[in-house]
Design an enzyme around this catalytic site. Structure first.
Site, PDB file in Angstrom:
ATOM      1  N   ARG A  82       0.836  -1.202   0.000  1.00  0.00           N
ATOM      2  CA  ARG A  82       0.000   0.000   0.000  1.00  0.00           C
ATOM      3  C   ARG A  82       0.875   1.257   0.000  1.00  0.00           C
ATOM      4  O   ARG A  82       0.548   2.267  -0.632  1.00  0.00           O
ATOM      5  CB  ARG A  82      -0.949  -0.017   1.203  1.00  0.00           C
ATOM      6  CG  ARG A  82      -2.034   1.029   1.126  1.00  0.00           C
ATOM      7  CD  ARG A  82      -3.125   0.792   2.158  1.00  0.00           C
ATOM      8  NE  ARG A  82      -2.620   0.912   3.527  1.00  0.00           N
ATOM      9  CZ  ARG A  82      -3.337   0.629   4.615  1.00  0.00           C
ATOM     10  NH1 ARG A  82      -4.579   0.195   4.498  1.00  0.00           N
ATOM     11  NH2 ARG A  82      -2.828   0.778   5.817  1.00  0.00           N
ATOM     12  N   LYS A 184      -2.669   6.511   1.443  1.00  0.00           N
ATOM     13  CA  LYS A 184      -2.485   6.941   2.830  1.00  0.00           C
ATOM     14  C   LYS A 184      -1.511   8.120   2.860  1.00  0.00           C
ATOM     15  O   LYS A 184      -0.311   7.972   3.080  1.00  0.00           O
ATOM     16  CB  LYS A 184      -1.960   5.764   3.661  1.00  0.00           C
ATOM     17  CG  LYS A 184      -2.561   5.735   5.051  1.00  0.00           C
ATOM     18  CD  LYS A 184      -2.378   4.402   5.738  1.00  0.00           C
ATOM     19  CE  LYS A 184      -2.768   4.500   7.179  1.00  0.00           C
ATOM     20  NZ  LYS A 184      -4.219   4.603   7.410  1.00  0.00           N
ATOM     21  N   GLU A 220     -16.432   6.548   4.054  1.00  0.00           N
ATOM     22  CA  GLU A 220     -15.808   6.039   5.276  1.00  0.00           C
ATOM     23  C   GLU A 220     -15.722   7.157   6.296  1.00  0.00           C
ATOM     24  O   GLU A 220     -16.336   8.208   6.121  1.00  0.00           O
ATOM     25  CB  GLU A 220     -14.439   5.434   4.967  1.00  0.00           C
ATOM     26  CG  GLU A 220     -13.445   6.398   4.334  1.00  0.00           C
ATOM     27  CD  GLU A 220     -12.032   5.809   4.256  1.00  0.00           C
ATOM     28  OE1 GLU A 220     -11.599   5.113   5.197  1.00  0.00           O
ATOM     29  OE2 GLU A 220     -11.348   6.059   3.255  1.00  0.00           O
TER      30      GLU A 220
HETATM   31  C1  PLP Z   1      -5.353   3.778   7.650  1.00  0.00           C
HETATM   32  C2  PLP Z   1      -6.750   4.073   7.259  1.00  0.00           C
HETATM   33  C3  PLP Z   1      -7.798   3.129   7.432  1.00  0.00           C
HETATM   34  C4  PLP Z   1      -7.587   1.805   8.099  1.00  0.00           C
HETATM   35  O1  PLP Z   1      -6.704   0.955   7.417  1.00  0.00           O
HETATM   36  P1  PLP Z   1      -6.032  -0.292   8.144  1.00  0.00           P
HETATM   37  O2  PLP Z   1      -5.105  -0.818   7.123  1.00  0.00           O
HETATM   38  O3  PLP Z   1      -7.110  -1.248   8.486  1.00  0.00           O
HETATM   39  O4  PLP Z   1      -5.363   0.239   9.372  1.00  0.00           O
HETATM   40  C5  PLP Z   1      -9.059   3.473   6.981  1.00  0.00           C
HETATM   41  N1  PLP Z   1      -9.312   4.680   6.429  1.00  0.00           N
HETATM   42  C6  PLP Z   1      -8.346   5.605   6.271  1.00  0.00           C
HETATM   43  C7  PLP Z   1      -8.700   6.906   5.655  1.00  0.00           C
HETATM   44  C8  PLP Z   1      -7.040   5.328   6.680  1.00  0.00           C
HETATM   45  O5  PLP Z   1      -6.091   6.267   6.520  1.00  0.00           O
END
Ligand code: PLP
Length: 341
Positions: A82, A184, A220
């Site tokens: 990722r 991210k 989300e």
């Molecule tokens: C990091 C993140 C998540 C959760 O991802 P995980 O890999 O399960 O920790 C969900 N939404 C956003 C916007 C994120 O930055």
């Protein structure tokens, strides 16, 4: 290994400096060999790309002690991949996935005294990240970058049981269609701060963001993906190109299908449908799943039948199974757990 004398169950989620962190620098078109360092500070030029144009991406993961005393990290290969995807989208040179895994291994090993003992509910949070480090004043990608991984112990997410959250439907957008919502990047968090501070001031725990184009589909929250359970016990999660692909969510869907024999649907979820669901949860590394009890849309309340006192039954099963896999008392699918050596 002598553990640090820390009150593991009461440390909360904050930064605590540990002994070693990993650093590698990208210069003249290549990453150097990288090393562990004791220096927790970074000295940067005033015009560094990250400071001017926010060229930075990160990851978040946890190391913990299993029931049989091993130190492990959960699916770090997915974090590595990722971060490669995130870096490419911001025109940064990807840090090779196999080197990412080695860096994580080195950092956990060097700070093993800070990996909380089994049963404490605490874990060692790992933060890999990279940023443009040389001076950039015209708008363009930096030429030099730094990749780092540091570790900080964090307490149990649910102290005294998992209390369902109350969330509001936000008037702000998190991510545009064809934008950067699926990577991210720190910039996604910078622009969510005003929305979360506003939500907290109004008494809500979190924001539910809808799709920016039509404001009719569930996306989300600022940092966790949604999971819904239908009244006939199907697991539903929103599908959208502007949602961050949570590793926890992907793991929970696998667990639902292969361990709990539940039907799973990844599809668009109209906000109108939300009132029909039996349970709702937020998934991410920090909590695995946080139960949601209530969603408020401009004064209109959606109260899930699971209530405001405990997790709903299916979300509880998903939570128990995934944490069992992580802690080593339920057999993990091949390759899900990396042992630190
Ligand atoms: C990091 C993140 C998540 C959760 O991802 P995980 O890999 O399960 O920790 C969900 N939404 C956003 C916007 C994120 O930055």
């Amino acid at each position: 290994m002598e553990k640090k004398q820390i009150d593991w169950s009461n440390i909360g989620f904050g930064y605590m400096q540990t002994e070693k962190r990993y650093v590698s620098n990208f210069k003249n078109g290549a990453w150097d060999d990288g090393e562990l360092t004791s220096d927790a500070n970074i000295v940067l030029n005033e015009c560094a790309g990250v400071l001017q144009y926010a060229q930075t991406v990160f990851e978040g993961m946890k190391a913990y002690t299993t029931e049989d005393g091993r130190t492990v990290v959960f699916r770090p290969d997915l974090n590595a991949q990722r971060m490669v995807d995130s870096a490419k989208r911001l025109e940064m040179p990807p840090f090779p996935a196999e080197r990412f895994l080695d860096a994580v291994n080195q950092v956990v090993k060097a700070n093993e005294a800070y990996v909380p003992p089994y049963g404490s509910g605490a874990s060692l949070y790992l933060r890999p990240y990279m940023f443009g480090s040389n001076a950039v004043i015209g708008v363009k990608p930096a030429d030099e970058y730094q990749f780092r991984v540091f570790a900080t112990p964090v307490g149990p997410y649910f102290k005294g049981g998992a209390k369902p959250l109350t969330i509001k439907v936000s008037d702000f957008d998190r991510a545009a269609p064809h934008g950067t919502g699926h990577i991210k990047a720190g910039l996604n968090y910078a622009m969510s701060l005003h929305a979360i501070v506003t939500a907290h001031a109004e008494g809500y725990d979190e924001n539910m963001y809808l799709d920016a184009a039509t404001r009719t589909f569930v996306e989300e929250t600022g940092g966790a993906n949604f999971l819904f359970i239908t009244k006939d016990n199907k697991v539903v999660t929103p599908k959208s190109d502007s949602i961050l692909p949570s590793i926890t969510r992907r793991s929970l869907l696998y667990v639902a299908e292969h361990y709990l024999n539940l039907e799973v649907e990844e599809r668009e979820v109209p906000f109108e449908e939300v009132k029909e669901f039996a349970e709702c949860g937020l998934c991410g590394t920090a909590a695995v799943i946080s139960p949601v009890g209530k969603i408020v849309d401009h004064g209109k309340e959606i109260c899930f039948p699971s209530g405001m006192e405990q997790m709903g039954p299916t979300i509880q099963k998903l939570y128990d199974t995934l944490t069992g896999i992580q802690m080593g008392y339920i057999e993990a699918p091949e390759g899900w757990v990396m042992e630190v050596k």
